[in-house]
Design a protein around this motif. Structure first.
Motif, PDB file in Angstrom:
ATOM      1  N   LEU A 179      54.009  44.802 -10.298  1.00  0.00           N
ATOM      2  CA  LEU A 179      54.381  46.217 -10.311  1.00  0.00           C
ATOM      3  C   LEU A 179      54.167  46.775 -11.719  1.00  0.00           C
ATOM      4  O   LEU A 179      54.504  46.110 -12.713  1.00  0.00           O
ATOM      5  CB  LEU A 179      55.843  46.401  -9.907  1.00  0.00           C
ATOM      6  N   ASP A 180      53.627  47.985 -11.813  1.00  0.00           N
ATOM      7  CA  ASP A 180      53.441  48.585 -13.137  1.00  0.00           C
ATOM      8  C   ASP A 180      54.764  49.151 -13.650  1.00  0.00           C
ATOM      9  O   ASP A 180      55.819  49.018 -12.998  1.00  0.00           O
ATOM     10  CB  ASP A 180      52.339  49.649 -13.101  1.00  0.00           C
ATOM     11  N   ASP A 205      55.951  51.971 -13.643  1.00  0.00           N
ATOM     12  CA  ASP A 205      56.576  52.964 -12.763  1.00  0.00           C
ATOM     13  C   ASP A 205      57.055  52.366 -11.451  1.00  0.00           C
ATOM     14  O   ASP A 205      57.490  53.090 -10.545  1.00  0.00           O
ATOM     15  CB  ASP A 205      55.581  54.088 -12.471  1.00  0.00           C
ATOM     16  N   GLU A 259      55.118  50.825  -9.278  1.00  0.00           N
ATOM     17  CA  GLU A 259      54.078  50.895  -8.257  1.00  0.00           C
ATOM     18  C   GLU A 259      53.281  49.587  -8.233  1.00  0.00           C
ATOM     19  O   GLU A 259      52.975  49.024  -9.291  1.00  0.00           O
ATOM     20  CB  GLU A 259      53.133  52.061  -8.535  1.00  0.00           C
ATOM     21  N   PRO A 260      52.931  49.078  -7.035  1.00  0.00           N
ATOM     22  CA  PRO A 260      52.154  47.839  -6.965  1.00  0.00           C
ATOM     23  C   PRO A 260      50.812  47.992  -7.672  1.00  0.00           C
ATOM     24  O   PRO A 260      50.096  48.980  -7.480  1.00  0.00           O
ATOM     25  CB  PRO A 260      51.967  47.616  -5.459  1.00  0.00           C
ATOM     26  N   ARG A 261      50.470  47.014  -8.520  1.00  0.00           N
ATOM     27  CA  ARG A 261      49.195  47.021  -9.228  1.00  0.00           C
ATOM     28  C   ARG A 261      48.241  45.969  -8.685  1.00  0.00           C
ATOM     29  O   ARG A 261      47.020  46.065  -8.858  1.00  0.00           O
ATOM     30  CB  ARG A 261      49.428  46.777 -10.724  1.00  0.00           C
ATOM     31  N   GLU A 288      55.391  45.187 -17.237  1.00  0.00           N
ATOM     32  CA  GLU A 288      55.109  44.983 -15.819  1.00  0.00           C
ATOM     33  C   GLU A 288      56.099  43.995 -15.208  1.00  0.00           C
ATOM     34  O   GLU A 288      56.748  43.202 -15.907  1.00  0.00           O
ATOM     35  CB  GLU A 288      53.676  44.501 -15.618  1.00  0.00           C
TER      36      GLU A 288
END
Length: 524
Positions: free
Chosen positions: A308-309, A311, A313-315, A330
């Motif tokens: 996850l980054d 924010d 959100e999945p990276r 991360e």
């Protein structure tokens, strides 16, 4: 005793102590541990070749003198209200008061250590009672107990099969004391009956971990190589390395990663030394945030990985058994693996928490090493190694269901009936939910013992298959007690132990008995 150890039988306790002293003085190559017990000495070697070489050396060791003089007297205040006091009275044909008078009215001799740090076998007279038919899963810290001709105090909560007659708050094991054990072999011990006890003070101290920073970002100045912040620990996450071998005389088992091969693999992938500390986590649920850019690898049970980054959100979804990078801030999230039990997370540089007795491993039985990981735990990363990052490797863990391992006949295989010894290897045993890092508790058609007498405590190794009186085997793993009082009827080959680390409760195990007997040597 398996393929890396010997169990040497002696005439009496004095001969045990003499042989143990001779082994300590000889400094034999390949000798890892020598564990004195009531009538035996367990000799644990680095490998099979060292074991065989030591066995050939034993008859020629110089004799050591007998050790009969008590070194000092330790007094332990005890409240005699144990759960088994009435049972001990019945077993000995005495009243409860007479049992207390017999226990408190003599000086017990500290003969040898074992089972757990601070646990010392005390030799006395007049109170010879058998162990319980089935061991308790938890005996409280400070329990004063009897088994056979010995008494002892449990230094911390742990499994055990001794008869409980009282309790004390004396701190039996304290890492800030030198030596850490209150009672050491050679001491005299007197139990003093009291009505009440003071507040408990004997819990083992664990090394501190850093406080969580206020927010993600650059690592704090005292963490020059960055850190990991635990956001969620899952069912159980521990720090482990390859353990602390060579300290059995303190009652300290080797411990370390249960699946040693997977821990080594994870370290190899990020370029670490094989003994660097990693995170051992059970069935996923672990979430880690990086401070500083880190190189990571996950081996063992193939947990689905998500990065996850900053924010949330999945990276990406990196593979297991391959190195990958995590940028500063991360989050790495481990899902539930489809099979297997334990996953291992390595960071390049290792996890640099303070070592305890030479290791960063958590020993759940002994209470040594860092506390289990929890949210907001901060783990410092060590200096990066010189070795290069590795290439992806095949996974080591195979899909479960039935795990087959090979066992060698144990030193007490003849304590089972012939039919039960055969059934040990033919039966598919179910791993119960009472299993943990100490050992696998197996369920199935109970085995029948040919010998029902009480066995004096003996040294134990990882892979030892003990059979309590109820006939349901217990198979020791990494955090096993140093000694045990149930017959070891078989021992798993060292090469097969890693597979057992990945067996889930409810899955089945087949213990294939190798018919060629383990090598026999004089006195073994």
């Amino acid at each position: 005793m398996g393929d890396r150890a010997l169990l040497v039988e002696c005439a009496d306790l004095a001969d045990v102590l003499a042989l143990h002293a001779a082994l300590a003085a000889a400094s034999l190559p390949g000798l890892v541990d020598a564990v004195a017990a009531a009538r035996t000495v367990l000799v644990r070697a680095a490998d099979r070749a060292s074991r065989d070489r030591i066995a050939r050396t034993l008859p020629d060791l110089p004799a050591a003198g007998r050790h009969d003089a008590a070194r000092g007297l330790v007094t332990i205040d005890t409240v005699y209200d144990g759960e088994d006091l009435a049972a001990v009275a019945a077993l000995t044909g005495q009243s409860r008061d007479a049992v207390v008078a017999a226990h408190a009215g003599q000086v017990w001799r500290a003969a040898f250590g074992g089972f757990a740090p601070g646990f010392t076998y005390l030799l006395g007279a007049g109170l010879d009672v058998p162990r319980r038919a089935s061991p308790r899963t938890v005996v409280p810290a400070g329990a004063v107990a009897l088994a056979g001709e010995f008494s002892a105090v449990y230094p911390r909560a742990s499994p055990g099969g001794w008869q409980l007659i009282g309790r004390t708050d004396a701190p039996l094991w304290d890492l800030e004391r030198d030596p850490p054990a209150l009672v050491r072999p050679g001491d005299g011990v007197r139990f003093r009956a009291v009505r009440e006890r003071v507040a408990a003070t004997g819990a083992p101290r664990r090394p501190a971990v850093g406080p969580a920073p206020e927010s993600a970002g650059s690592p704090p100045p005292d963490l020059p190589y960055g850190a990991l912040l635990v956001l969620a620990a899952g069912p159980l996450s521990l720090l482990e390395d390859l353990g602390r071998p060579g300290r059995a005389d303190l009652g300290v088992s080797p411990s370390g990663a249960v699946d040693r091969g997977s821990a080594r693999q994870a370290n190899r992938l990020v370029g670490n030394d094989r003994s660097a500390a990693v995170v051992e986590t059970v069935l996923g649920g672990l979430e880690l945030r990086t401070h500083g850019t880190q190189v990571v690898a996950v081996s063992g049970a193939p947990a689905p990985l998500t990065v996850l980054d900053g924010d949330g959100e999945p990276r990406g979804h990196p593979p297991t058994d391959a190195p990958f990078a995590l940028r500063d801030g991360e989050v790495l999230r481990l899902g539930t693996p489809p099979y297997g039990l334990r996953s291992y997370v390595a960071l390049r540089g290792g996890l640099a928490v303070p070592p305890v007795l030479g290791s960063r491993s958590t020993d759940v039985l002994a209470g040594l090493g860092p506390a289990p990981l929890a949210a907001d735990t901060l783990l410092p990363v060590g200096a990066p190694p010189r070795a290069a990052v590795g290439l992806p490797e095949p996974g080591r863990v195979r899909e479960g269901g039935l795990t087959r391992v090979t066992v060698l006949p144990g030193p007490r295989a003849d304590w089972l009936t012939e039919g039960s010894l055969d059934r040990l290897g033919r039966q598919e045993w179910v791993v119960t939910d009472r299993s943990n890092r100490v050992g696998l508790r197996l369920d199935g058609l109970p085995l029948v013992r040919a010998v029902e007498t009480e066995l004096p405590s003996e040294g134990a190794v990882a892979g030892a298959v003990q059979v309590p009186a109820d006939g349901r085997p217990v198979l020791f793993l990494a955090d096993h007690p140093v000694t045990g009082g149930y017959p070891v009827v078989a021992v798993v080959r060292d090469a097969d132990l890693d597979a057992l680390a990945q067996v889930r409760p409810g899955e089945r195990v087949r213990l294939g008995l190798a018919r060629q007997a383990a090598a026999r040597h004089p006195g073994v």
